[in-house]
Design a protein around this motif. Structure first.
Motif, mmCIF file in Angstrom:
data_model
loop_
_atom_site.group_PDB
_atom_site.id
_atom_site.type_symbol
_atom_site.label_atom_id
_atom_site.label_comp_id
_atom_site.label_asym_id
_atom_site.label_seq_id
_atom_site.Cartn_x
_atom_site.Cartn_y
_atom_site.Cartn_z
ATOM 1 N N GLY A 18 4.157 22.206 24.251
ATOM 2 C CA GLY A 18 3.028 21.931 25.134
ATOM 3 C C GLY A 18 2.599 20.795 26.166
ATOM 4 N N LEU A 19 3.883 20.107 25.911
ATOM 5 C CA LEU A 19 3.865 18.700 26.852
ATOM 6 C C LEU A 19 5.003 18.774 27.716
ATOM 7 C CD1 LEU A 19 2.929 16.051 23.896
ATOM 8 C CD2 LEU A 19 1.096 17.264 25.283
ATOM 9 N N ARG A 20 4.712 18.257 28.914
ATOM 10 C CA ARG A 20 5.824 17.898 30.025
ATOM 11 C C ARG A 20 6.199 16.590 29.896
ATOM 12 N NH1 ARG A 20 3.521 16.302 34.613
ATOM 13 N NH2 ARG A 20 1.212 16.717 34.826
ATOM 14 N N PRO A 21 7.503 16.327 30.009
ATOM 15 C CA PRO A 21 7.923 14.783 30.126
ATOM 16 C C PRO A 21 7.390 14.211 31.334
ATOM 17 C CG PRO A 21 9.796 16.229 29.598
ATOM 18 C CD PRO A 21 8.603 17.145 29.994
ATOM 19 N N HIS A 22 7.267 13.107 31.271
ATOM 20 C CA HIS A 22 6.595 12.033 32.561
ATOM 21 C C HIS A 22 7.067 10.660 32.410
ATOM 22 C CE1 HIS A 22 4.355 11.092 35.823
ATOM 23 N NE2 HIS A 22 3.303 10.516 35.256
ATOM 24 N N GLU A 23 7.557 10.179 33.471
ATOM 25 C CA GLU A 23 7.922 8.516 33.503
ATOM 26 C C GLU A 23 8.828 8.073 32.435
ATOM 27 O OE1 GLU A 23 4.570 6.160 33.197
ATOM 28 O OE2 GLU A 23 3.402 6.930 35.183
ATOM 29 N N ASN A 24 10.159 8.297 32.794
ATOM 30 C CA ASN A 24 11.388 7.662 31.841
ATOM 31 C C ASN A 24 11.525 8.322 30.553
ATOM 32 O OD1 ASN A 24 11.775 6.156 34.331
ATOM 33 N ND2 ASN A 24 10.237 4.529 33.818
ATOM 34 N N TRP A 28 4.602 11.720 27.791
ATOM 35 C CA TRP A 28 4.574 13.370 27.726
ATOM 36 C C TRP A 28 3.011 13.418 28.150
ATOM 37 C CZ3 TRP A 28 7.298 10.420 24.540
ATOM 38 C CH2 TRP A 28 8.528 10.802 24.645
ATOM 39 N N VAL A 29 2.668 14.585 29.108
ATOM 40 C CA VAL A 29 1.358 15.166 29.375
ATOM 41 C C VAL A 29 1.125 16.516 28.951
ATOM 42 C CG1 VAL A 29 -0.243 15.379 31.461
ATOM 43 C CG2 VAL A 29 1.517 13.196 31.277
ATOM 44 N N SER A 33 -5.028 19.746 29.343
ATOM 45 C CA SER A 33 -5.975 18.903 29.155
ATOM 46 C C SER A 33 -6.053 17.515 29.854
ATOM 47 C CB SER A 33 -6.244 18.477 27.527
ATOM 48 O OG SER A 33 -4.994 17.699 27.173
ATOM 49 N N GLY A 34 -4.897 17.201 30.179
ATOM 50 C CA GLY A 34 -4.508 16.104 31.055
ATOM 51 C C GLY A 34 -4.299 14.847 29.876
ATOM 52 N N ASP A 35 -4.231 15.088 28.490
ATOM 53 C CA ASP A 35 -4.125 14.386 27.563
ATOM 54 C C ASP A 35 -2.671 13.909 27.758
ATOM 55 O OD1 ASP A 35 -6.785 14.725 26.927
ATOM 56 O OD2 ASP A 35 -6.403 15.575 25.117
ATOM 57 N N ALA A 36 -2.378 12.520 27.303
ATOM 58 C CA ALA A 36 -0.832 12.001 27.419
ATOM 59 C C ALA A 36 -0.622 11.269 26.011
ATOM 60 C CB ALA A 36 -1.128 11.080 28.635
ATOM 61 N N VAL A 37 0.526 11.560 25.729
ATOM 62 C CA VAL A 37 1.209 10.763 24.544
ATOM 63 C C VAL A 37 2.371 9.801 25.105
ATOM 64 C CG1 VAL A 37 2.373 11.080 22.251
ATOM 65 C CG2 VAL A 37 0.971 12.733 23.301
ATOM 66 N N SER A 38 2.492 8.642 24.718
ATOM 67 C CA SER A 38 3.282 7.649 25.058
ATOM 68 C C SER A 38 4.121 7.041 23.893
ATOM 69 C CB SER A 38 2.829 6.529 25.991
ATOM 70 O OG SER A 38 1.811 5.919 25.354
ATOM 71 N N ALA A 116 7.103 -0.287 16.859
ATOM 72 C CA ALA A 116 7.002 0.998 17.666
ATOM 73 C C ALA A 116 5.654 1.507 17.657
ATOM 74 C CB ALA A 116 7.980 1.929 17.092
ATOM 75 N N GLN A 117 5.150 2.121 18.848
ATOM 76 C CA GLN A 117 3.821 2.587 18.875
ATOM 77 C C GLN A 117 3.984 4.090 19.324
ATOM 78 O OE1 GLN A 117 1.413 -0.397 20.821
ATOM 79 N NE2 GLN A 117 0.358 -0.653 18.691
ATOM 80 N N LEU A 118 3.296 5.003 18.973
ATOM 81 C CA LEU A 118 3.043 6.164 19.270
ATOM 82 C C LEU A 118 1.613 6.345 19.544
ATOM 83 C CD1 LEU A 118 4.605 8.898 20.019
ATOM 84 C CD2 LEU A 118 3.702 9.762 17.890
ATOM 85 N N ILE A 119 1.198 6.754 20.790
ATOM 86 C CA ILE A 119 -0.130 6.541 21.450
ATOM 87 C C ILE A 119 -0.618 7.911 21.952
ATOM 88 C CG2 ILE A 119 -1.749 5.252 22.871
ATOM 89 C CD1 ILE A 119 0.037 2.978 22.716
ATOM 90 N N TYR A 120 -1.633 8.535 21.712
ATOM 91 C CA TYR A 120 -2.468 9.863 22.378
ATOM 92 C C TYR A 120 -3.474 9.146 23.115
ATOM 93 C CZ TYR A 120 -4.043 14.414 22.598
ATOM 94 O OH TYR A 120 -4.399 15.733 22.968
#
Length: 207
Positions: A18-24, A28-29, A33-38, A116-120
C-alpha cells in the motif's frame, strides 16, 4: 572497522504493502492517507548510553528529549525483527501551521557504531482536534484530562500529555493519525526483519 562497513543498504526490511517509493528509495508514502515511512541509518550513538541502564531511565530520557518539540506518548524496548529496538510514539505540532499535529512512531536499533531508525509519520489532515474534542465532551469535561507526564511528572512539554492519546480510544477513532501510527507500529514490530549482520552488531551501552 570503518563505520560504513556496518551499513547495509537496507538494514531493516518491512512490509511496504500500500506504499509507493519516494525519494531515493528510503521513503515510502501511503497515497490514501498521506502518511509516510522513512528508513534512516546514521553514524554515532542515537542518544546517551546511560539511558540503556533501565526502562525508567530510557523513558525519562526520551520524555525530556521530546519535551521542547512536542510530547512523548509512549516508549518501550521491544523485540524487532531478530534484534531489539527502542519504540517511541511522539506527537509534535504541524510544521508551519496554526493548528494540527503530526504523530511519529519510531523504531530505533541502538547499534554501534551506526544506528538505524524506521519512522512512521502520520499528520492530521482536514479538521484537526476531532478526537480530542469528541472525547472531552463524551467524558464530561474531565478535570483530569491533562495529566503529569508518567515518565517524568515534573516535566513541562510543548504539547500536553492527556487522556485523549490513550490506546483504548483507538478503536473508536480508527482513521485518526494516532490510531494509524499505533496500528502500523504493531504490524511493523511483528513483520519487520533486521539484516543479520546489522542485528549482530553490539548495542549501545553494551546491553
Amino acid at each position: 572497522m570503518p563505520a560504513q562497513q556496518h551499513r547495509p543498504a537496507m538494514p531493516i526490511v518491512f512490509d511496504t504493502s500500500g506504499l509507493r517509493p519516494h525519494e531515493n528509495g528510503r521513503t515510502w508514502v501511503d497515497s490514501a492517507s498521506g502518511d509516510a515511512v522513512s528508513l534512516q541509518v546514521n553514524d554515532g550513538p542515537p542518544f546517551d548510553a546511560s539511558w540503556m541502564s533501565g526502562l525508567a531511565a530510557l523513558r525519562k530520557g526520551f520524555a525530556r528529549m521530546f519535551a521542547d518539540a512536542g510530547c512523548l506518548i509512549e516508549a518501550d524496548l521491544v523485540p524487532f525483527g531478530g534484534a531489539r529496538a527502542v519504540y517511541q510514539l511522539v506527537k509534535v505540532p504541524m510544521p508551519n501551521a496554526a493548528h494540527g499535529q503530526v504523530f511519529l512512531a519510531i523504531f530505533t536499533l541502538t547499534k554501534s557504531p551506526a544506528y538505524a531508525q524506521l519512522i512512521y509519520q502520520a499528520p492530521e489532515r482536514g479538521t484537526t482536534g476531532v478526537r480530542e474534542s469528541m472525547l472531552f465532551m463524551r467524558l464530561g469535561t474531565p478535570a483530569d484530562w491533562t495529566r503529569p507526564h508518567p515518565y517524568d511528572p515534573e516535566l513541562r512539554t510543548k504539547l500536553p500529555f492527556h487522556r485523549g492519546d490513550e490506546p483504548g480510544w483507538d478503536a473508536q477513532f480508527p482513521d485518526h493519525p494516532l490510531s494509524r501510527a499505533r496500528r502500523w507500529a504493531t504490524h511493523a514490530a511483528r513483520s519487520a526483519v533486521v539484516e543479520p549482520s546489522f542485528a549482530a552488531l553490539p548495542e549501545l551501552g553494551g546491553h
